[in-house]
Design a protein around this motif. Structure first.
Motif, PDB file in Angstrom:
ATOM      1  N   SER A 197      12.722  34.734  93.453  1.00 57.56           N
ATOM      2  CA  SER A 197      12.756  33.966  92.217  1.00 57.56           C
ATOM      3  C   SER A 197      11.678  32.892  92.268  1.00 57.56           C
ATOM      4  CB  SER A 197      14.132  33.324  92.027  1.00 57.56           C
ATOM      5  OG  SER A 197      14.148  32.566  90.842  1.00 57.56           O
ATOM      6  N   ALA A 198      11.370  32.362  91.097  1.00 58.22           N
ATOM      7  CA  ALA A 198      10.387  31.285  90.967  1.00 58.22           C
ATOM      8  C   ALA A 198      10.417  30.821  89.518  1.00 58.22           C
ATOM      9  CB  ALA A 198       8.978  31.782  91.315  1.00 58.22           C
ATOM     10  N   TYR A 199       9.664  29.790  89.214  1.00 56.87           N
ATOM     11  CA  TYR A 199       9.490  29.433  87.812  1.00 56.87           C
ATOM     12  C   TYR A 199       8.911  30.661  87.107  1.00 56.87           C
ATOM     13  CZ  TYR A 199       8.468  26.795  83.656  1.00 56.87           C
ATOM     14  OH  TYR A 199       8.448  26.353  82.362  1.00 56.87           O
ATOM     15  N   PRO A 200       9.430  31.016  85.927  1.00 53.83           N
ATOM     16  CA  PRO A 200       9.028  32.275  85.287  1.00 53.83           C
ATOM     17  C   PRO A 200       7.519  32.496  85.158  1.00 53.83           C
ATOM     18  CG  PRO A 200      10.909  31.352  84.145  1.00 53.83           C
ATOM     19  CD  PRO A 200      10.497  30.336  85.182  1.00 53.83           C
ATOM     20  N   ALA A 201       6.733  31.433  85.028  1.00 49.03           N
ATOM     21  CA  ALA A 201       5.283  31.586  84.912  1.00 49.03           C
ATOM     22  C   ALA A 201       4.649  32.132  86.191  1.00 49.03           C
ATOM     23  CB  ALA A 201       4.634  30.250  84.536  1.00 49.03           C
ATOM     24  N   CYS A 202       5.385  32.119  87.309  1.00 44.46           N
ATOM     25  CA  CYS A 202       4.879  32.647  88.582  1.00 44.46           C
ATOM     26  C   CYS A 202       5.205  34.130  88.761  1.00 44.46           C
ATOM     27  CB  CYS A 202       5.464  31.859  89.750  1.00 44.46           C
ATOM     28  SG  CYS A 202       5.051  30.105  89.728  1.00 44.46           S
ATOM     29  N   HIS A 203       5.903  34.716  87.796  1.00 46.84           N
ATOM     30  CA  HIS A 203       6.286  36.132  87.866  1.00 46.84           C
ATOM     31  C   HIS A 203       5.092  37.043  88.193  1.00 46.84           C
ATOM     32  CE1 HIS A 203       8.478  39.666  85.614  1.00 46.84           C
ATOM     33  NE2 HIS A 203       7.759  40.098  86.620  1.00 46.84           N
ATOM     34  N   PRO A 204       3.946  36.928  87.467  1.00 49.52           N
ATOM     35  CA  PRO A 204       2.816  37.817  87.772  1.00 49.52           C
ATOM     36  C   PRO A 204       2.318  37.699  89.212  1.00 49.52           C
ATOM     37  CG  PRO A 204       2.472  36.737  85.656  1.00 49.52           C
ATOM     38  CD  PRO A 204       3.660  36.076  86.302  1.00 49.52           C
ATOM     39  N   GLU A 205       2.290  36.492  89.760  1.00 45.70           N
ATOM     40  CA  GLU A 205       1.801  36.308  91.130  1.00 45.70           C
ATOM     41  C   GLU A 205       2.719  36.974  92.143  1.00 45.70           C
ATOM     42  OE1 GLU A 205       0.215  32.187  91.951  1.00 45.70           O
ATOM     43  OE2 GLU A 205       0.986  31.979  89.917  1.00 45.70           O
ATOM     44  N   ILE A 206       4.014  36.851  91.918  1.00 42.98           N
ATOM     45  CA  ILE A 206       4.978  37.481  92.823  1.00 42.98           C
ATOM     46  C   ILE A 206       4.796  38.996  92.807  1.00 42.98           C
ATOM     47  CG2 ILE A 206       7.444  37.972  93.141  1.00 42.98           C
ATOM     48  CD1 ILE A 206       7.898  35.005  92.259  1.00 42.98           C
ATOM     49  N   THR A 207       4.661  39.553  91.616  1.00 43.26           N
ATOM     50  CA  THR A 207       4.478  41.005  91.475  1.00 43.26           C
ATOM     51  C   THR A 207       3.166  41.460  92.099  1.00 43.26           C
ATOM     52  OG1 THR A 207       5.786  40.940  89.447  1.00 43.26           O
ATOM     53  CG2 THR A 207       4.437  42.898  89.809  1.00 43.26           C
ATOM     54  N   LEU A 208       2.088  40.742  91.825  1.00 43.19           N
ATOM     55  CA  LEU A 208       0.778  41.109  92.382  1.00 43.19           C
ATOM     56  C   LEU A 208       0.756  40.994  93.904  1.00 43.19           C
ATOM     57  CD1 LEU A 208      -1.536  39.423  89.727  1.00 43.19           C
ATOM     58  CD2 LEU A 208      -1.334  41.882  90.171  1.00 43.19           C
ATOM     59  N   ALA A 209       1.609  40.127  94.460  1.00 47.42           N
ATOM     60  CA  ALA A 209       1.675  39.956  95.920  1.00 47.42           C
ATOM     61  C   ALA A 209       2.615  40.970  96.579  1.00 47.42           C
ATOM     62  CB  ALA A 209       2.122  38.535  96.258  1.00 47.42           C
ATOM     63  N   GLY A 210       3.167  41.898  95.782  1.00 48.35           N
ATOM     64  CA  GLY A 210       4.013  42.943  96.348  1.00 48.35           C
ATOM     65  C   GLY A 210       5.495  42.633  96.355  1.00 48.35           C
ATOM     66  N   GLY A 211       5.870  41.482  95.787  1.00 49.27           N
ATOM     67  CA  GLY A 211       7.278  41.138  95.705  1.00 49.27           C
ATOM     68  C   GLY A 211       7.896  41.653  94.419  1.00 49.27           C
ATOM     69  N   LYS A 212       9.201  41.540  94.330  1.00 47.72           N
ATOM     70  CA  LYS A 212       9.925  41.884  93.107  1.00 47.72           C
ATOM     71  C   LYS A 212      10.462  40.587  92.532  1.00 47.72           C
ATOM     72  CE  LYS A 212      11.210  46.371  94.858  1.00 47.72           C
ATOM     73  NZ  LYS A 212      12.262  47.193  95.440  1.00 47.72           N
ATOM     74  N   TYR A 213      10.104  40.301  91.286  1.00 45.14           N
ATOM     75  CA  TYR A 213      10.526  39.055  90.657  1.00 45.14           C
ATOM     76  C   TYR A 213      11.993  39.140  90.266  1.00 45.14           C
ATOM     77  CZ  TYR A 213      10.904  35.221  87.349  1.00 45.14           C
ATOM     78  OH  TYR A 213      11.307  34.091  86.698  1.00 45.14           O
ATOM     79  N   ALA A 214      12.779  38.163  90.687  1.00 49.27           N
ATOM     80  CA  ALA A 214      14.204  38.081  90.337  1.00 49.27           C
ATOM     81  C   ALA A 214      14.350  37.144  89.141  1.00 49.27           C
ATOM     82  CB  ALA A 214      15.013  37.574  91.525  1.00 49.27           C
ATOM     83  N   ASP A 215      14.697  37.698  87.999  1.00 50.37           N
ATOM     84  CA  ASP A 215      14.881  36.920  86.770  1.00 50.37           C
ATOM     85  C   ASP A 215      16.332  36.435  86.741  1.00 50.37           C
ATOM     86  OD1 ASP A 215      14.727  35.771  84.315  1.00 50.37           O
ATOM     87  OD2 ASP A 215      14.530  37.647  83.190  1.00 50.37           O
ATOM     88  N   ILE A 216      16.559  35.242  87.271  1.00 55.35           N
ATOM     89  CA  ILE A 216      17.914  34.714  87.409  1.00 55.35           C
ATOM     90  C   ILE A 216      18.059  33.427  86.604  1.00 55.35           C
ATOM     91  CG2 ILE A 216      18.263  35.779  89.675  1.00 55.35           C
ATOM     92  CD1 ILE A 216      17.704  33.065  90.964  1.00 55.35           C
ATOM     93  N   ALA A 217      19.282  32.944  86.454  1.00 48.81           N
ATOM     94  CA  ALA A 217      19.537  31.691  85.747  1.00 48.81           C
ATOM     95  C   ALA A 217      18.826  30.534  86.445  1.00 48.81           C
ATOM     96  CB  ALA A 217      21.038  31.419  85.697  1.00 48.81           C
TER      97      ALA A 217
END
Length: 195
Positions: A137-157
């Motif tokens: 997880s991260a602040y939603p604006a960091c979603h692309p960076e997590i994905t590009l780095a090979g992680g899976k973005y967790a969209d949580i509360a």
């Protein structure tokens, strides 16, 4: 636990709550928290910023408190610590350009020591190349960076926490109760209230 030391990576315009609350909570639990910043020393300050959610399309930013560093960055040896905390705010944006910061994160990761990152803190995890196969997880604006780095973005509360092996991540400071509880559990801390 051989060591009771925690490393906290800080920088100017770190989010105020995201450095103050973990620092104070971990200190209250008996940990010695070494808050450090590249090119700064024990006793120097980092400026903080207060981010809030006030109905705009993104967070607002206001001046926060001065935070006094508790250790010299150049003296950090990863083996001396049981865990790593990476607050968010704007600091991770430039801290991830520092090669020693990235090495420190990789050293903690290789040793499978608990790493807690909140808000924009996962930008440093992504730049360190340690996210492959992790749900983060991260602040939603960091979603692309997590994905590009090979992680899976967790969209949580916004007050939720995501644990993936030794990584503990959260979207923003409203998650402190869950995020810190998950982190200290990985550190082996047990808290019991009187009956």
């Amino acid at each position: 636990m051989n060591s009771k030391k925690i490393l906290l990576l800080a920088g100017d315009y770190v989010e105020d709550y995201e450095i103050m609350v973990p620092f104070q909570a971990l200190t209250m639990l008996g940990f010695e928290v070494h808050a450090v910043c590249p090119e700064k020393k024990l006793g120097d300050i980092v400026l903080t910023a207060i981010h809030d959610f006030e109905g705009a399309q993104t967070y607002s930013e206001k001046p926060g408190h001065n935070f006094v560093l508790t250790y010299d960055f150049d003296s950090v040896k990863s083996e001396d610590y049981v865990g790593l905390v990476i607050p968010g705010g704007r600091a991770p944006e430039y801290l991830r350009l520092n090669q020693r910061v990235l090495e420190i994160v990789r050293e903690f990761d290789q040793a499978k020591k608990p790493i807690a990152a909140v808000c924009h803190g996962p930008q440093i995890l992504a730049a360190s190349g340690i996210l492959s196969g992790h749900q983060v997880s991260a602040y939603p604006a960091c979603h692309p960076e997590i994905t590009l780095a090979g992680g899976k973005y967790a969209d949580i509360a916004v007050d939720g926490v995501q644990v993936s092996e030794h990584l503990v991540t959260a979207p923003a400071w409203p998650a402190h109760p869950a995020w810190l509880a998950a982190f200290i559990k990985l550190l082996g801390v047990k808290i019991s209230l009187p009956q």
